[in-house]
Design an enzyme around this catalytic site. Structure first.
Site, mmCIF file in Angstrom:
data_model
loop_
_atom_site.group_PDB
_atom_site.id
_atom_site.type_symbol
_atom_site.label_atom_id
_atom_site.label_comp_id
_atom_site.label_asym_id
_atom_site.label_seq_id
_atom_site.Cartn_x
_atom_site.Cartn_y
_atom_site.Cartn_z
ATOM 1 N N ASP A 1 0.883 -1.295 -0.004
ATOM 2 C CA ASP A 1 0.010 -0.025 0.282
ATOM 3 C C ASP A 1 0.979 1.268 -0.112
ATOM 4 O O ASP A 1 2.034 1.198 0.338
ATOM 5 C CB ASP A 1 -0.786 -0.050 1.239
HETATM 6 C C1 BGC Z 1 -5.012 3.043 -0.047
HETATM 7 C C2 BGC Z 1 -5.413 2.066 -0.866
HETATM 8 C C3 BGC Z 1 -5.124 2.701 -2.328
HETATM 9 C C4 BGC Z 1 -3.624 3.475 -2.439
HETATM 10 C C5 BGC Z 1 -3.398 3.978 -3.778
HETATM 11 C C6 BGC Z 1 -3.774 3.957 -0.033
HETATM 12 O O1 BGC Z 1 -3.655 5.088 0.602
HETATM 13 O O2 BGC Z 1 -4.885 2.561 1.457
HETATM 14 O O3 BGC Z 1 -6.511 1.581 -0.754
HETATM 15 O O4 BGC Z 1 -5.125 1.600 -3.276
HETATM 16 O O5 BGC Z 1 -3.606 4.497 -1.392
HETATM 17 O O6 BGC Z 1 -3.932 5.240 -3.847
#
Ligand code: BGC
Length: 759
Positions: free
Chosen positions: A304
């Site tokens: 993530d």
């Molecule tokens: C979130 C994810 C997301 C990623 C990319 C993160 O802050 O937890 O769900 O896919 O950002 O945008």
């Protein structure tokens, strides 16, 4: 996606013109293996041979480049950043992008990767396409309320179709985190509290995004996220610790991931939380152990956002290099945003802190993903600006969004106030959410735009034309307790024949890092509702929100309440369809609604305890200030007609531990209107070696019934439905008595029993 058929379409590739030739020639030079050389420019037929041959040509730095995923360049970071990014691409330091989109931009950068980097490896473009790309559908929690996997799959299908037109290959969806925690803002992004419903919808979304061929120009690689137990954040505080047992992990949080992997999901994202002291970005037991070894997942695992770097803040890595080493050892293949793999890991490999084989394994997975997407065959497959336009917000896409939205609406209460007649003279539309375009989109709305949306006010006006006079006032703000507008709202209510209140949360009160400690209607909305309801006109409330709310006080004032979540671009039309009875509501709650926040966590599939709650008995598991039961149970949802259940039948009084039980139940539309009912089947293992939930959903079916019509609905219960993990964490069906319950929500009273006989 294993054992893919040999790649087709070399002939088409020949016809595509010079760019194709440049690519294939470049790759052919690189891939000097005789078998591949002989096939030039035909795309390589054997995935493994292709990947190994390419890997053998790569330097350590190029390998780590493939594992590097920076945030978007070119979309909003300006020319300077763009130039820097281009050089990184040339040097082979970027394998994929987060958020870069648009056919023109993605193709310009792709051309640099393919034609100007040493190995010509195409880029992969990932983005959060969560509930639509430009045509925004209801938020996932709303979609889940439809209990309609076909419709949900179609919504994902359309999202992929639009997004792929913009050069996107890969979506960070579906989010399949089970959550029993309505304070947690991200509950809006998932399918609610139930592992069975969550699993069915996870698989549906994967099929919708990926279709049956990832190489098509209108499918996306799906990412199941966030692995795992992210929804169990302590206190509902995002990113917080999830301290749960292996049993709860396996019974509640893991099943939707397994279902999505079985459905062919090609990518998984690690979650920000730790479990039992091990952050998920360093959790080899769950990633390598459960996901890859137990389930056979051979796709790519992406971190993530800065998840690898955060291992330092978690306190399990002292340096960036340590964090990178821990991530790769755990099987986190792609480093989203931290840039640690590309900057800090090479030294760790060279001085022996990390075996090169970890890097190689992760690179293999990234190359495989690109291969499976057909990018080595044709990296320019998504380069069509005309197609981008042609697919955007088409009437068909909008119609699908309206259909999905209608099915996502849940009628919580109704004393007959709804549906409203279109024959009234004046309708008062009141509330801070009646005309807020942003609230149609909700959060994680891709490329959605406010101006694309139909608000409830606009939808109602369109539905009644000039036949009904619609008067409108906000009455109060969403937050801040503004009460000066209430007098005007009361005035309008007095002039009207009926009143519709639009209340709830701003979309920015849910989603990532938007947690609340109260589930009450924010601001002065309850005061507004009370003042308006006192006027005494037929009054209904429509709620727009991203989590279960505690609306006991509202129920006391307003006898008809429709839950609309954040319903997407066509939300206002869908709401009007239901409010005026052109569509009979059929949604069901995918999550329990508590009476107040103090009851959290509260969920239907709880354990019985040694002292099951009984209001009249003091020493039982309950409260002294509110009843122990929720405001609305899981699966609840009314209709404008009524459904009766009868004849719950089991095919056999006894089955073997490997046997199957056939269950049937008759449902009758005993009201005056045609309608859909979601028939739900729950199971309880009455006595087992490990305590079991009081009931668990194991089947549901949506049926359409004319007034007076009856249908018999059939279910089959087998090993997956009757088994659980025993003390040795082995999945077994134990002999003994089982109870099945059938009905329209999780409090279904109709029951029947059967035995499982010892083998
Ligand atoms: C979130 C994810 C997301 C990623 C990319 C993160 O802050 O937890 O769900 O896919 O950002 O945008």
């Amino acid at each position: 996606m294993k054992n893919r058929a040999p790649l087709r379409a070399p002939l088409r590739a020949f016809r595509r013109g010079p760019a194709k030739w440049v690519l294939t020639a470049a790759l052919a030079t690189v891939l000097a293996g005789p078998a591949l050389a002989a096939r030039q420019p035909t795309p390589p037929a054997n995935e493994k041979a292709f990947v190994e041959a390419l890997l053998a040509k790569m330097t350590l730095e190029e390998k780590l480049g493939q594992l590097n995923q920076p945030p978007a360049i070119g979309n909003d970071t300006g020319a300077a950043a763009q130039a820097g990014g281009e050089d990184e691409i040339r040097r082979g330091e970027i394998g994929s992008f987060l958020g870069t989109q648009g056919a023109e931009l993605t193709c310009r950068l792709q051309k640099i990767a393919v034609e100007e980097s040493r190995l010509g490896i195409p880029l992969l473009y990932g983005y959060d396409v969560i509930h639509g790309y430009r045509t925004i559908f209801p938020v996932p929690l709303g979609e889940a309320a439809s209990f309609d996997p076909v419709e949900v799959q179609n919504a994902a299908r359309i999202a992929a179709y639009e997004a792929a037109g913009y050069g996107i290959h890969w979506t960070y969806a579906p989010m399949v985190d089970i959550s029993r925690e309505p304070r947690w803002g991200r509950i809006v992004e998932g399918a609610g509290e139930d592992p069975y419903l969550g699993s069915v919808l996870a698989a549906a979304r994967v099929h919708g995004f990926q279709g049956d061929d990832l190489r098509r120009d209108d499918t996306l690689m799906a990412t199941v996220k966030h692995f795992v137990a992210y929804g169990a954040a302590e206190g509902g505080r995002d990113y917080n610790v999830a301290d749960i047992s292996e049993r709860t992990l396996r019974e509640i949080y893991l099943p939707p991931f397994e279902a999505a992997v079985k459905a062919g999901a090609q990518s998984v994202m690690a979650s920000f939380n730790e479990i039992g002291g091990v952050p998920m970005h360093a959790n080899a037991d769950l990633i390598e152990g459960v996901l890859r070894k137990e389930w056979g997942f051979d796709g790519v695992l992406v971190s993530d956002y800065t998840g690898v770097e955060e291992l330092m803040k978690h306190g399990i890595a002292g340096t960036k290099a340590d964090a990178g080493v821990a991530g790769l050892k755990a099987g986190v293949d792609i480093d989203m945003v931290s840039r640690i793999y590309v900057r800090d890991v090479a030294a760790a490999v060279r001085d022996g802190r990390l075996k090169q084989s970890y890097v190689d394994e992760s690179v293999r997975r990234v190359l495989r993903a690109k291969y499976r997407l057909g990018l080595f065959e044709d990296p320019y497959r998504y380069c069509d600006v005309e197609r981008e336009k042609a697919r955007t917000l088409t009437p068909e896409n909008r119609a699908a969004a309206r259909s999905m939205a209608r099915k996502s609406l849940v009628l919580l209460d109704n004393d007959g106030t709804l549906p409203l007649s279109k024959k009234i003279k004046t309708l008062a539309v009141i509330g801070p959410l009646a005309n807020l375009q942003r609230a149609m989109l909700g959060n994680w709305a891709g490329a959605g735009r406010d101006e694309d949306t139909v608000t409830p006010l606009a939808g109602i006006q369109a539905a009644v034309g000039d036949k009904v006079k619609v008067v409108y006032v906000e009455g109060t703000t969403l937050e801040g307790g503004e009460t000066t507008g209430i007098a005007e709202a009361v005035k309008l209510a007095k002039q009207a024949d009926a009143v519709l209140l639009f209340l709830g949360e701003h979309p920015d009160m849910s989603a990532e890092a938007r947690n609340r400690t109260s589930l009450d209607l924010p601001g002065a909305q309850q005061a507004l509702a009370e003042a308006v309801a006192k006027v005494g006109k037929p009054t209904a409330a429509v709620l727009l929100n991203g989590r279960p709310l505690s609306i006991g006080p509202l129920r006391k004032q307003v006898p008809a309440i429709l839950e609309a979540w954040f319903p997407g671009v066509e939300g206002g039309n869908a709401i009007a369809d239901v409010v005026f009875g052109d569509f009979n509501p059929s949604g069901k709650l995918p999550v329990t609604f508590p009476r107040n926040v103090g009851q959290v966590p509260i969920y239907y599939n709880h354990k019985n305890t040694g002292r099951p709650p009984r209001e009249e008995e003091r020493y039982t598991s309950k409260y002294i200030d509110v009843p122990w039961t929720p405001e609305y149970v899981f699966g609840h949802g009314l209709s404008y007609t009524r459904f009766k259940y009868s004849d719950l039948k089991l095919a056999q009084p006894r089955i073997g531990t490997q046997g199957k039980q056939q269950v049937s139940v008759t449902v009758t539309n005993s009201g005056q209107r045609a309608g859909d009912e979601v028939v739900q089947l729950y199971v309880r293992d009455d006595v087992a070696s490990i305590t079991r939930p009081v009931r668990s959903l194991r089947g549901f079916q949506r049926v359409s019934l004319q007034p007076g019509e009856s249908k018999t609905v059939n279910f089959t219960l087998g090993f997956d439905d009757l088994s659980f993990y025993n003390a040795a964490m082995k999945k077994v069906v134990e002999p003994g008595s089982f109870t099945v319950f059938a009905g329209g929500d999780s409090s279904a009273a109709l029951e029947a029993k059967f035995d499982v006989a010892a083998p």
